[in-house]
Design a protein around this motif. Sequence first.
Motif, PDB file in Angstrom:
ATOM      1  N   ILE A 186       0.822  -1.243  -0.064  1.00  0.00           N
ATOM      2  CA  ILE A 186      -0.041   0.045   0.132  1.00  0.00           C
ATOM      3  C   ILE A 186       0.898   1.185  -0.084  1.00  0.00           C
ATOM      4  CG2 ILE A 186      -1.733   1.389   1.479  1.00  0.00           C
ATOM      5  CD1 ILE A 186      -3.166  -1.044   2.052  1.00  0.00           C
ATOM      6  N   TYR A 187       2.062   1.316   0.907  1.00  0.00           N
ATOM      7  CA  TYR A 187       2.563   2.453   1.008  1.00  0.00           C
ATOM      8  C   TYR A 187       3.583   2.473  -0.343  1.00  0.00           C
ATOM      9  CZ  TYR A 187       6.596   5.463   1.627  1.00  0.00           C
ATOM     10  OH  TYR A 187       7.453   6.512   1.777  1.00  0.00           O
ATOM     11  N   VAL A 188       3.970   1.404  -0.919  1.00  0.00           N
ATOM     12  CA  VAL A 188       4.876   1.591  -1.884  1.00  0.00           C
ATOM     13  C   VAL A 188       4.197   2.008  -3.318  1.00  0.00           C
ATOM     14  CG1 VAL A 188       6.356   0.218  -3.668  1.00  0.00           C
ATOM     15  CG2 VAL A 188       6.508  -0.568  -1.214  1.00  0.00           C
ATOM     16  N   GLY A 189       3.024   1.479  -3.399  1.00  0.00           N
ATOM     17  CA  GLY A 189       2.162   2.111  -4.428  1.00  0.00           C
ATOM     18  C   GLY A 189       2.065   3.434  -4.411  1.00  0.00           C
ATOM     19  N   SER A 190       1.491   3.866  -3.078  1.00  0.00           N
ATOM     20  CA  SER A 190       1.265   5.389  -2.791  1.00  0.00           C
ATOM     21  C   SER A 190       2.540   6.367  -3.051  1.00  0.00           C
ATOM     22  CB  SER A 190       0.798   5.728  -1.308  1.00  0.00           C
ATOM     23  OG  SER A 190      -0.317   4.616  -1.169  1.00  0.00           O
ATOM     24  N   ALA A 191       3.504   5.656  -2.784  1.00  0.00           N
ATOM     25  CA  ALA A 191       4.650   6.574  -2.797  1.00  0.00           C
ATOM     26  C   ALA A 191       5.301   6.704  -4.283  1.00  0.00           C
ATOM     27  CB  ALA A 191       6.171   5.694  -1.969  1.00  0.00           C
ATOM     28  N   VAL A 192       5.307   5.701  -5.158  1.00  0.00           N
ATOM     29  CA  VAL A 192       5.328   5.611  -6.440  1.00  0.00           C
ATOM     30  C   VAL A 192       4.486   6.659  -7.068  1.00  0.00           C
ATOM     31  CG1 VAL A 192       5.442   4.232  -8.487  1.00  0.00           C
ATOM     32  CG2 VAL A 192       6.681   3.452  -6.361  1.00  0.00           C
ATOM     33  N   GLY A 193       3.139   6.412  -6.898  1.00  0.00           N
ATOM     34  CA  GLY A 193       2.015   7.292  -7.509  1.00  0.00           C
ATOM     35  C   GLY A 193       2.143   8.873  -7.266  1.00  0.00           C
ATOM     36  N   LEU A 194       2.498   9.041  -5.904  1.00  0.00           N
ATOM     37  CA  LEU A 194       2.630  10.370  -5.399  1.00  0.00           C
ATOM     38  C   LEU A 194       4.068  10.982  -6.015  1.00  0.00           C
ATOM     39  CD1 LEU A 194       1.325  10.073  -1.611  1.00  0.00           C
ATOM     40  CD2 LEU A 194       0.245  11.420  -3.496  1.00  0.00           C
ATOM     41  N   GLY A 195       4.947  10.162  -6.024  1.00  0.00           N
ATOM     42  CA  GLY A 195       6.332  10.603  -6.664  1.00  0.00           C
ATOM     43  C   GLY A 195       6.289  10.867  -7.872  1.00  0.00           C
ATOM     44  N   ALA A 196       5.517  10.196  -8.738  1.00  0.00           N
ATOM     45  CA  ALA A 196       5.520  10.532 -10.060  1.00  0.00           C
ATOM     46  C   ALA A 196       4.664  11.820 -10.325  1.00  0.00           C
ATOM     47  CB  ALA A 196       4.453   9.257 -10.830  1.00  0.00           C
ATOM     48  N   GLY A 197       3.730  12.085  -9.631  1.00  0.00           N
ATOM     49  CA  GLY A 197       2.927  13.513  -9.741  1.00  0.00           C
ATOM     50  C   GLY A 197       3.809  14.773  -9.370  1.00  0.00           C
ATOM     51  N   PHE A 198       4.729  14.215  -8.473  1.00  0.00           N
ATOM     52  CA  PHE A 198       5.689  15.416  -7.895  1.00  0.00           C
ATOM     53  C   PHE A 198       6.570  15.560  -8.904  1.00  0.00           C
ATOM     54  CE2 PHE A 198       8.431  17.791  -5.428  1.00  0.00           C
ATOM     55  CZ  PHE A 198       7.862  18.236  -4.112  1.00  0.00           C
ATOM     56  N   LEU A 199       7.098  14.500  -9.747  1.00  0.00           N
ATOM     57  CA  LEU A 199       8.082  14.670 -10.759  1.00  0.00           C
ATOM     58  C   LEU A 199       7.268  15.287 -12.028  1.00  0.00           C
ATOM     59  CD1 LEU A 199      10.014  11.090 -10.789  1.00  0.00           C
ATOM     60  CD2 LEU A 199      10.892  13.469 -10.021  1.00  0.00           C
ATOM     61  N   VAL A 200       6.247  14.948 -12.358  1.00  0.00           N
ATOM     62  CA  VAL A 200       5.657  15.754 -13.325  1.00  0.00           C
ATOM     63  C   VAL A 200       5.423  17.131 -13.081  1.00  0.00           C
ATOM     64  CG1 VAL A 200       3.351  16.081 -14.701  1.00  0.00           C
ATOM     65  CG2 VAL A 200       4.215  13.735 -14.260  1.00  0.00           C
ATOM     66  N   LEU A 201       5.163  17.617 -12.160  1.00  0.00           N
ATOM     67  CA  LEU A 201       5.030  19.207 -11.737  1.00  0.00           C
ATOM     68  C   LEU A 201       6.532  19.647 -11.618  1.00  0.00           C
ATOM     69  CD1 LEU A 201       2.226  18.941  -9.275  1.00  0.00           C
ATOM     70  CD2 LEU A 201       2.056  19.720 -11.699  1.00  0.00           C
ATOM     71  N   ALA A 202       7.455  18.904 -11.326  1.00  0.00           N
ATOM     72  CA  ALA A 202       8.866  19.416 -11.207  1.00  0.00           C
ATOM     73  C   ALA A 202       9.351  19.687 -12.674  1.00  0.00           C
ATOM     74  CB  ALA A 202       9.754  18.623 -10.524  1.00  0.00           C
ATOM     75  N   VAL A 203       9.207  18.474 -13.594  1.00  0.00           N
ATOM     76  CA  VAL A 203       9.621  18.898 -14.924  1.00  0.00           C
ATOM     77  C   VAL A 203       8.957  20.021 -15.581  1.00  0.00           C
ATOM     78  CG1 VAL A 203       9.550  17.774 -17.120  1.00  0.00           C
ATOM     79  CG2 VAL A 203      10.325  16.357 -15.153  1.00  0.00           C
ATOM     80  N   ARG A 204       7.344  20.089 -15.611  1.00  0.00           N
ATOM     81  CA  ARG A 204       6.755  21.145 -15.806  1.00  0.00           C
ATOM     82  C   ARG A 204       7.403  22.554 -15.618  1.00  0.00           C
ATOM     83  NH1 ARG A 204       0.410  20.977 -14.933  1.00  0.00           N
ATOM     84  NH2 ARG A 204       1.080  18.978 -15.954  1.00  0.00           N
ATOM     85  N   LEU A 205       7.806  22.710 -14.012  1.00  0.00           N
ATOM     86  CA  LEU A 205       8.238  23.879 -13.633  1.00  0.00           C
ATOM     87  C   LEU A 205       9.768  24.175 -14.332  1.00  0.00           C
ATOM     88  CD1 LEU A 205       8.481  26.377 -11.727  1.00  0.00           C
ATOM     89  CD2 LEU A 205       9.304  24.917  -9.907  1.00  0.00           C
ATOM     90  N   TRP A 206      10.364  23.050 -14.578  1.00  0.00           N
ATOM     91  CA  TRP A 206      11.647  23.271 -15.163  1.00  0.00           C
ATOM     92  C   TRP A 206      11.830  23.698 -16.485  1.00  0.00           C
ATOM     93  CZ3 TRP A 206      13.960  19.078 -18.598  1.00  0.00           C
ATOM     94  CH2 TRP A 206      15.507  19.424 -18.909  1.00  0.00           C
ATOM     95  N   ARG A 207      10.785  23.169 -17.109  1.00  0.00           N
ATOM     96  CA  ARG A 207      10.582  23.667 -18.621  1.00  0.00           C
ATOM     97  C   ARG A 207      10.049  24.935 -19.034  1.00  0.00           C
ATOM     98  NH1 ARG A 207       7.880  18.131 -21.199  1.00  0.00           N
ATOM     99  NH2 ARG A 207       9.688  16.888 -21.472  1.00  0.00           N
ATOM    100  N   ASP A 208       9.016  25.326 -17.989  1.00  0.00           N
ATOM    101  CA  ASP A 208       8.413  26.729 -18.341  1.00  0.00           C
ATOM    102  C   ASP A 208       8.558  27.829 -17.383  1.00  0.00           C
ATOM    103  OD1 ASP A 208       6.431  26.540 -16.311  1.00  0.00           O
ATOM    104  OD2 ASP A 208       5.126  25.519 -17.871  1.00  0.00           O
ATOM    105  N   GLY A 209       9.143  27.367 -16.064  1.00  0.00           N
ATOM    106  CA  GLY A 209       9.158  28.316 -15.150  1.00  0.00           C
ATOM    107  C   GLY A 209       8.319  29.200 -14.856  1.00  0.00           C
ATOM    108  N   SER A 210       7.103  29.103 -14.899  1.00  0.00           N
ATOM    109  CA  SER A 210       5.999  29.985 -14.877  1.00  0.00           C
ATOM    110  C   SER A 210       5.496  30.104 -13.367  1.00  0.00           C
ATOM    111  CB  SER A 210       4.694  29.470 -15.703  1.00  0.00           C
ATOM    112  OG  SER A 210       4.133  28.185 -15.161  1.00  0.00           O
TER     113      SER A 210
END
Length: 239
Positions: A186-210
């Motif tokens: 349960i934790y592993v699935g949550s950590a991977v899913g939540l981490g993926a969301g974090f990375l998506v937003l971090a990459v988006r910020l890295w690209r546009d900096g808005s």
Amino acid sequence: SVVAGGANAMNMYFARDIDEMMRRTRERPVPAGQVDPEKAAVFGMVMGASGFVFLDLAVNLLAACLTLGAFAFYVVVYTLILKRTTPLNIVIGGAAGAMPPVIGWAAVTNEISIAALVMFAIVTAWTPPHFWALSMNYSSDYARAGVPMLPVVAGPEETKRQILLYSIALTVTSVLLSVWGGAGLIYVGSAVGLGAGFLVLAVRLWRDGSVKSSTALFRYSIVYLALLFAAIAVDGLVG
């Protein structure tokens, strides 16, 4: 929470001069003139001391000492030393904010375990991208107050890069709890899913900096940490 409130009061006492210059903080009770600075300092010290005594008497000495250490680290190391001198203020100072899982573990078990240290590492890795995402939108505030936050010292491009790197480190560290802390599926699935969301937003910020992207990451980071630790609790109950 009593000791944390005391540390916050001490921070407002010592940082009242720069808080007055910043839009984000000038409405706090001390810089806004709602609370006398000396009274805030006394209140903070009383809160810190009373929290220590309560934990010592009602819980155990280890939890009390860890709490007092976090209080001292936040007030002395972060507020008085790091905050005004280095862009690593959040990186190093974030250790104080990462202590609650260790304190909670010590309160229940009267010891410090690998699992508690991994949770400490998670919050430590979480703090820079969380706070730098916010500070990107207030860099003019920090520049005016003379606070060397990373966006002011290194600029937005380097800040975005560091946010992405720490986001990757956070995601990896969160999974380690299943390796060294005994967390289940349960934790592993949550950590991977939540981490993926974090990375998506971090990459988006890295690209546009808005502003929109930095605000989105900051808001998500709050939800991320709450849900991640909720997953730890649920995993423990089910397991």
